[in-house]
Design a protein around this motif. Structure first.
Motif: not given
Length: 208
Positions: A11-12, A31-32, A34, A44
Motif C-alpha cells: 500500500w505504501e 502510495s496506493l 486502495a 497511486a
C-alpha cells in the motif's frame, strides 16, 4: 521488473534499484489508492528518481495497457546515462508540468500542460530553449501543441502533433537570430528559401 531493495508495504512503500527488462529505471516510492482497486484499476501517487531525473504524479493503470497521469511534474536530463533513448550528441534538460497525460500502449492519446526543453545543444553547438504548450484536447483527436522558442539563437514557431503510430510530427517556421553561430545559420539554408520575414519552413517526424 526487478527490484534490488524493497521497503514498506504494497500500500505504501519504496523500491530502490528498480530495473525493467534489465535496464535500470531508478528508485520508486508509491502510495496506493486502495479504493480504485474495486474499479479494476491500480492507482497511486508515485515518485521516481534516478540521479537528476525526478518524476512525480498521480498514476492510474488499467489491465488493457492504458493509463492516466494527473498533476505530473518531471525533470528529465537529456543524457544517455539517464535516458538511453536520447539522440546521439544531444544534451539539455526537459521540464514538464502536465495537468493530464493519457496513453494506450505506447501511444499518447491525451495531454494537457507545458513542456520546456532548456539549454539544448547538439555536441558543441548551442540550440537554445523551447516550450510546447498542449491545451486540453477533445476525445478521439491526436494531441496538438504549440511550439515556441524562449529566446536563443533560433526564432521558432510551429506545432507538435502526437500521432497514433506512436510518434510525433513537428511543423513550423525558423530563422537564425544574430547570436546564432555561423554553422547553425548555414544549416538553416538547406531548408530552402526564406519568406519575407526571413523564416524558413521545416517539418520533422519520428516514432518511439
Amino acid at each position: 521488473m526487478q527490484c534490488a531493495r524493497l521497503a514498506g508495504s504494497v500500500w505504501e512503500g519504496q523500491c530502490a534499484g528498480l530495473a525493467f527488462q534489465g535496464a535500470p529505471v531508478g528508485d520508486v516510492r508509491w502510495s496506493l489508492a486502495a479504493a480504485r482497486l474495486f474499479s479494476g484499476r491500480i492507482a497511486a501517487d508515485v515518485i521516481l528518481r534516478k540521479g537528476p531525473l525526478d518524476v512525480r504524479g498521480y498514476v492510474e493503470l488499467t489491465p488493457t495497457g492504458s493509463g492516466t497521469a494527473r498533476d505530473l511534474r518531471a525533470v528529465l536530463p537529456l543524457d544517455p546515462a539517464v535516458l538511453p533513448q536520447t539522440p546521439p550528441g544531444l544534451r539539455g534538460l526537459v521540464r514538464a508540468d502536465l495537468a493530464t497525460l493519457e496513453w494506450s500502449g505506447r501511444a499518447i492519446t491525451g495531454i494537457a500542460g507545458r513542456i520546456e526543453a532548456l539549454d539544448l545543444a547538439q555536441r558543441a553547438m548551442a540550440l537554445g530553449n523551447y516550450v510546447i504548450v498542449f491545451p486540453a484536447a477533445s476525445a478521439g483527436s491526436e494531441p496538438v501543441g504549440t511550439l515556441d522558442d524562449l529566446r536563443g539563437p533560433l526564432d521558432v514557431s510551429g506545432t507538435v502533433q502526437l500521432t497514433r503510430e506512436p510518434g510525433w510530427e513537428i511543423q513550423g517556421l525558423v530563422a537564425a537570430r544574430p547570436e546564432a553561430s555561423p554553422e547553425l545559420a548555414r544549416q538553416l539554408q538547406y531548408l530552402g528559401r526564406p519568406d519575407a520575414a526571413g523564416r524558413r519552413p521545416f517539418s520533422i517526424a519520428g516514432t518511439w
